[in-house]
Design an enzyme around this catalytic site. Structure first.
Site, PDB file in Angstrom:
ATOM      1  NE  ARG A 169      -4.081  -1.901   0.264  1.00  0.00           N
ATOM      2  CZ  ARG A 169      -4.075  -3.175  -0.145  1.00  0.00           C
ATOM      3  NH1 ARG A 169      -3.014  -3.672  -0.769  1.00  0.00           N
ATOM      4  NH2 ARG A 169      -5.130  -3.942   0.046  1.00  0.00           N
ATOM      5  CB  SER A 243      -8.754  -1.302   4.063  1.00  0.00           C
ATOM      6  OG  SER A 243      -9.123  -2.596   3.699  1.00  0.00           O
ATOM      7  CD  GLU A 339      -5.763   1.055   1.899  1.00  0.00           C
ATOM      8  OE1 GLU A 339      -5.655  -0.066   2.436  1.00  0.00           O
ATOM      9  OE2 GLU A 339      -6.502   1.279   0.911  1.00  0.00           O
TER      10      GLU A 339
HETATM   11  P1  FAD Z   1      -8.376   8.880  -5.495  1.00  0.00           P
HETATM   12  O1  FAD Z   1      -9.142   8.492  -4.315  1.00  0.00           O
HETATM   13  O2  FAD Z   1      -9.003   9.844  -6.470  1.00  0.00           O
HETATM   14  O3  FAD Z   1      -6.944   9.346  -5.134  1.00  0.00           O
HETATM   15  C1  FAD Z   1      -6.172   8.621  -4.199  1.00  0.00           C
HETATM   16  C2  FAD Z   1      -4.778   9.262  -4.117  1.00  0.00           C
HETATM   17  O4  FAD Z   1      -4.115   9.111  -5.368  1.00  0.00           O
HETATM   18  C3  FAD Z   1      -4.813  10.780  -3.867  1.00  0.00           C
HETATM   19  O5  FAD Z   1      -3.704  11.126  -3.089  1.00  0.00           O
HETATM   20  C4  FAD Z   1      -4.694  11.388  -5.264  1.00  0.00           C
HETATM   21  O6  FAD Z   1      -4.095  12.675  -5.271  1.00  0.00           O
HETATM   22  C5  FAD Z   1      -3.798  10.385  -5.941  1.00  0.00           C
HETATM   23  N1  FAD Z   1      -4.056  10.266  -7.388  1.00  0.00           N
HETATM   24  C6  FAD Z   1      -5.167   9.792  -7.990  1.00  0.00           C
HETATM   25  N2  FAD Z   1      -4.999   9.793  -9.338  1.00  0.00           N
HETATM   26  C7  FAD Z   1      -3.777  10.307  -9.575  1.00  0.00           C
HETATM   27  C8  FAD Z   1      -3.021  10.576 -10.758  1.00  0.00           C
HETATM   28  N3  FAD Z   1      -3.491  10.306 -11.978  1.00  0.00           N
HETATM   29  N4  FAD Z   1      -1.786  11.125 -10.613  1.00  0.00           N
HETATM   30  C9  FAD Z   1      -1.275  11.407  -9.394  1.00  0.00           C
HETATM   31  N5  FAD Z   1      -1.942  11.183  -8.241  1.00  0.00           N
HETATM   32  C10 FAD Z   1      -3.162  10.629  -8.345  1.00  0.00           C
HETATM   33  N6  FAD Z   1      -7.451  -0.525  -2.600  1.00  0.00           N
HETATM   34  C11 FAD Z   1      -6.642  -1.609  -2.694  1.00  0.00           C
HETATM   35  O7  FAD Z   1      -5.419  -1.478  -2.842  1.00  0.00           O
HETATM   36  N7  FAD Z   1      -7.153  -2.874  -2.620  1.00  0.00           N
HETATM   37  C12 FAD Z   1      -8.469  -3.110  -2.462  1.00  0.00           C
HETATM   38  O8  FAD Z   1      -8.884  -4.262  -2.408  1.00  0.00           O
HETATM   39  C13 FAD Z   1      -9.342  -1.989  -2.355  1.00  0.00           C
HETATM   40  N8  FAD Z   1     -10.664  -2.170  -2.165  1.00  0.00           N
HETATM   41  C14 FAD Z   1     -11.489  -1.093  -2.056  1.00  0.00           C
HETATM   42  C15 FAD Z   1     -12.870  -1.310  -1.886  1.00  0.00           C
HETATM   43  C16 FAD Z   1     -13.740  -0.249  -1.792  1.00  0.00           C
HETATM   44  C17 FAD Z   1     -15.220  -0.508  -1.614  1.00  0.00           C
HETATM   45  C18 FAD Z   1     -13.246   1.079  -1.910  1.00  0.00           C
HETATM   46  C19 FAD Z   1     -14.198   2.251  -1.870  1.00  0.00           C
HETATM   47  C20 FAD Z   1     -11.890   1.308  -2.066  1.00  0.00           C
HETATM   48  C21 FAD Z   1     -10.991   0.232  -2.147  1.00  0.00           C
HETATM   49  N9  FAD Z   1      -9.609   0.399  -2.306  1.00  0.00           N
HETATM   50  C22 FAD Z   1      -8.782  -0.680  -2.441  1.00  0.00           C
HETATM   51  C23 FAD Z   1      -9.028   1.767  -2.322  1.00  0.00           C
HETATM   52  C24 FAD Z   1      -9.088   2.444  -3.710  1.00  0.00           C
HETATM   53  O9  FAD Z   1      -9.994   1.816  -4.547  1.00  0.00           O
HETATM   54  C25 FAD Z   1      -7.725   2.458  -4.382  1.00  0.00           C
HETATM   55  O10 FAD Z   1      -6.772   3.093  -3.570  1.00  0.00           O
HETATM   56  C26 FAD Z   1      -7.750   3.168  -5.749  1.00  0.00           C
HETATM   57  O11 FAD Z   1      -6.540   2.961  -6.424  1.00  0.00           O
HETATM   58  C27 FAD Z   1      -8.029   4.665  -5.625  1.00  0.00           C
HETATM   59  O12 FAD Z   1      -8.277   5.154  -6.914  1.00  0.00           O
HETATM   60  P2  FAD Z   1      -8.973   6.550  -7.164  1.00  0.00           P
HETATM   61  O13 FAD Z   1      -8.848   6.850  -8.630  1.00  0.00           O
HETATM   62  O14 FAD Z   1     -10.331   6.563  -6.614  1.00  0.00           O
HETATM   63  O15 FAD Z   1      -8.014   7.514  -6.345  1.00  0.00           O
HETATM   64  N1  EPU Z   2     -11.052 -10.232   9.974  1.00  0.00           N
HETATM   65  C1  EPU Z   2     -11.800 -10.230  11.149  1.00  0.00           C
HETATM   66  N2  EPU Z   2     -12.723  -9.239  11.319  1.00  0.00           N
HETATM   67  C2  EPU Z   2     -12.943  -8.263  10.394  1.00  0.00           C
HETATM   68  C3  EPU Z   2     -12.182  -8.262   9.198  1.00  0.00           C
HETATM   69  C4  EPU Z   2     -11.232  -9.261   9.012  1.00  0.00           C
HETATM   70  O1  EPU Z   2     -11.624 -11.074  12.010  1.00  0.00           O
HETATM   71  O2  EPU Z   2     -13.801  -7.407  10.631  1.00  0.00           O
HETATM   72  C5  EPU Z   2     -10.052 -11.303   9.788  1.00  0.00           C
HETATM   73  C6  EPU Z   2     -10.692 -12.629   9.324  1.00  0.00           C
HETATM   74  O3  EPU Z   2      -9.995 -13.680   9.935  1.00  0.00           O
HETATM   75  C7  EPU Z   2     -10.415 -12.622   7.819  1.00  0.00           C
HETATM   76  C8  EPU Z   2      -9.058 -11.934   7.757  1.00  0.00           C
HETATM   77  O4  EPU Z   2      -9.091 -10.949   8.807  1.00  0.00           O
HETATM   78  O5  EPU Z   2     -10.366 -13.919   7.298  1.00  0.00           O
HETATM   79  C9  EPU Z   2      -8.755 -11.285   6.416  1.00  0.00           C
HETATM   80  O6  EPU Z   2      -9.858 -10.474   6.026  1.00  0.00           O
HETATM   81  P1  EPU Z   2     -10.054 -10.029   4.505  1.00  0.00           P
HETATM   82  O7  EPU Z   2      -9.798 -11.166   3.591  1.00  0.00           O
HETATM   83  O8  EPU Z   2     -11.339  -9.311   4.396  1.00  0.00           O
HETATM   84  O9  EPU Z   2      -8.835  -9.039   4.290  1.00  0.00           O
HETATM   85  P2  EPU Z   2      -8.417  -7.740   5.051  1.00  0.00           P
HETATM   86  O10 EPU Z   2      -7.077  -7.971   5.640  1.00  0.00           O
HETATM   87  O11 EPU Z   2      -9.461  -7.273   5.980  1.00  0.00           O
HETATM   88  C10 EPU Z   2      -7.159  -6.849   2.964  1.00  0.00           C
HETATM   89  C11 EPU Z   2      -7.006  -5.546   2.233  1.00  0.00           C
HETATM   90  C12 EPU Z   2      -8.171  -5.316   1.298  1.00  0.00           C
HETATM   91  C13 EPU Z   2      -8.205  -6.442   0.282  1.00  0.00           C
HETATM   92  C14 EPU Z   2      -8.333  -7.777   1.021  1.00  0.00           C
HETATM   93  C15 EPU Z   2      -8.188  -8.941   0.081  1.00  0.00           C
HETATM   94  C16 EPU Z   2      -5.657  -4.069   3.570  1.00  0.00           C
HETATM   95  C17 EPU Z   2      -5.621  -2.896   4.478  1.00  0.00           C
HETATM   96  N3  EPU Z   2      -6.868  -4.450   3.155  1.00  0.00           N
HETATM   97  O12 EPU Z   2      -8.284  -6.731   3.808  1.00  0.00           O
HETATM   98  O13 EPU Z   2      -7.947  -4.092   0.596  1.00  0.00           O
HETATM   99  O14 EPU Z   2      -9.273  -6.297  -0.614  1.00  0.00           O
HETATM  100  O15 EPU Z   2      -7.283  -7.893   2.005  1.00  0.00           O
HETATM  101  O16 EPU Z   2      -6.880  -9.044  -0.354  1.00  0.00           O
HETATM  102  O17 EPU Z   2      -4.622  -4.619   3.240  1.00  0.00           O
HETATM  103  C18 EPU Z   2      -8.292  -1.748   0.637  1.00  0.00           C
HETATM  104  O18 EPU Z   2      -7.055  -1.637   0.624  1.00  0.00           O
HETATM  105  O19 EPU Z   2      -9.063  -0.756   0.622  1.00  0.00           O
HETATM  106  C19 EPU Z   2      -8.883  -3.083   0.675  1.00  0.00           C
HETATM  107  C20 EPU Z   2     -10.191  -3.303   0.722  1.00  0.00           C
END
Ligand code: FAD
Ligand code: EPU
Length: 343
Positions: A169, A243, A339
């Site tokens: 991240r 997250s 994050e």
């Molecule tokens: P923004 O929110 O618009 O921007 C985020 C940051 O990036 C800001 O600092 C912005 O200035 C910068 N930025 C954006 N675009 C540019 C650009 N073109 N050039 C320079 N800087 C830029 N993230 C994960 O890693 N794994 C996940 O599984 C995951 N699951 C998610 C689930 C949900 C429901 C949500 C809402 C979010 C999740 N995220 C996850 C976080 C998010 O989706 C990612 O971080 C994504 O890459 C953000 O993209 P964005 O275009 O919305 O960025």
């Molecule tokens: N867990 C709990 N309680 C909770 C959540 C998680 O006990 O409320 C425990 C469970 O044992 C579960 C384990 O944590 O099995 C892992 O949970 P999950 O698979 O949902 O993954 P996470 O660690 O909670 C991370 C990333 C997610 C990504 C998933 C899948 C981070 C900060 N988050 O979540 O990324 O989608 O793994 O790879 O690393 C994001 O970055 O925004 C994001 C959603």
């Protein structure tokens, strides 16, 4: 390319926070961006240099107040196969392309590597910022290079994978070069012959449940979509930014100490010296899962995800995150790191 003043951002961040930008514009190419950032301010009468913020899909930001500067929404489009060899395709995508639509495009062409990253909200240009990751794969695994425009010296630079300094991240764009570059395009190196990544626990279980007879990138993508839809709130229904905290990395000794006190603690091996703790588990143990105060809350199915049930302010969500952080620190002696980008 019209510059708007006092522009409402509620529809431009997935937390649905009602904050304003002093100035707002979109850009679709480097020339437009150059023009927008070359003047000291968009108003000739203003001589102060404006803080510039590059916005993508707004899915990883928390706006805690109005933004007193210029928000530039990246709308650079286009997906292009730029090169291929017997093993790989090199695919370049405009930073303003929607990430999941890009993943679907790759699936349709049988280009492998991004299937585990299905359904992550946001745009291609933000993917390198925090080195997006999910279900055992990170952007780092498929990244080739990117082109970025420096907001101060107004030149375009190419960054290779090594230049980006990707880690969990994190990248150079979230640390040393924070808010200095606008990423214009990203090129990925994708495989013609897939290598499947299915070791992430819940992914394996879902694939079995689906009864997928032969493994394929489409089956993996569908399994990831199923898991994500079952536990992550859809921002259109319950606004959130995924997250809110990172999963903390701790030394083995700290993990052993915690394990003797909390035998059920959830942890994942990382290196010989460290493990990654589940922040979601610790937050749940502190009693926050399903908590709600006013319109700010902690999601009932995923403790790591903070939500806005309607009219929460950014400050209310931030204050809740601070309370959670303190309680995890008090109970486990572990300091969580946010994050989400707090703006
Ligand atoms: P923004 O929110 O618009 O921007 C985020 C940051 O990036 C800001 O600092 C912005 O200035 C910068 N930025 C954006 N675009 C540019 C650009 N073109 N050039 C320079 N800087 C830029 N993230 C994960 O890693 N794994 C996940 O599984 C995951 N699951 C998610 C689930 C949900 C429901 C949500 C809402 C979010 C999740 N995220 C996850 C976080 C998010 O989706 C990612 O971080 C994504 O890459 C953000 O993209 P964005 O275009 O919305 O960025
Ligand atoms: N867990 C709990 N309680 C909770 C959540 C998680 O006990 O409320 C425990 C469970 O044992 C579960 C384990 O944590 O099995 C892992 O949970 P999950 O698979 O949902 O993954 P996470 O660690 O909670 C991370 C990333 C997610 C990504 C998933 C899948 C981070 C900060 N988050 O979540 O990324 O989608 O793994 O790879 O690393 C994001 O970055 O925004 C994001 C959603």
């Amino acid at each position: 390319m019209q510059i708007k003043e006092n522009f409402p951002l509620r529809l431009y961040n997935t937390f649905g926070i009602d904050a304003k930008a002093r100035y707002f514009s979109t850009f679709t190419n480097e020339d437009e961006l150059y023009e927008l950032t070359t003047h000291d301010s968009p108003k000739e009468s203003l001589r102060t240099r404006l803080t510039t913020f590059i916005l993508g899909g707004g899915s990883n930001i928390l706006l805690v107040k109005d933004f007193d500067g210029l928000v530039l929404k990246n709308e650079v489009k286009g997906i292009e196969l730029v090169h291929e060899d017997p093993e790989y395709v090199y695919v370049k995508a405009g930073a303003g392309e929607n990430w999941h639509q890009f993943v679907l495009h790759c699936l349709a062409h049988n280009w492998a590597g991004v299937e585990n990253l299905s359904l992550i909200p946001g745009n291609v240009g933000a993917a390198p910022i925090q080195n997006i990751g999910a279900y055992g794969v990170e952007l780092d695994d498929v990244f080739w290079n990117l082109e970025a425009f420096h907001l101060f010296d107004k030149k375009r630079y190419t960054f290779t994978r090594v230049d980006c300094e990707f880690s969990y991240r994190d990248s150079i764009f979230k640390s040393k070069y924070k808010n200095e570059f606008a990423i214009l395009s990203v090129t990925l190196q994708l495989k013609k012959h897939p290598v499947y990544h299915t070791s992430y626990g819940s992914l394996n279980e879902e694939l079995e449940k689906m009864g997928a007879k032969t493994l394929s990138i489409k089956a993996i993508s569908q399994a990831v979509i199923n898991i994500r839809s079952s536990k992550l709130p859809d921002p259109k229904e319950i606004p959130n930014a995924g997250s809110f905290f990172k999963n903390p990395e701790v030394p083995i000794a700290k993990h052993e100490e915690l394990k003797s006190q909390f035998p059920d603690i959830v942890a994942f091996p990382l290196t010989k010296l460290s493990v990654k703790l589940s922040a979601g588990w610790m937050i749940e143990q502190c009693g926050w899962k399903g908590y709600r105060k006013g319109d700010a809350g902690c999601h009932a199915k995923q403790g790591l995800v903070l939500v806005n049930y309607g009219k929460a302010t950014g400050k209310e969500v931030y204050d809740l995150s601070e309370q959670i952080l303190q309680s995890v620190k008090n109970k486990f002696g572990v300091i969580l790191e946010r994050e989400v980008n707090v703006i």
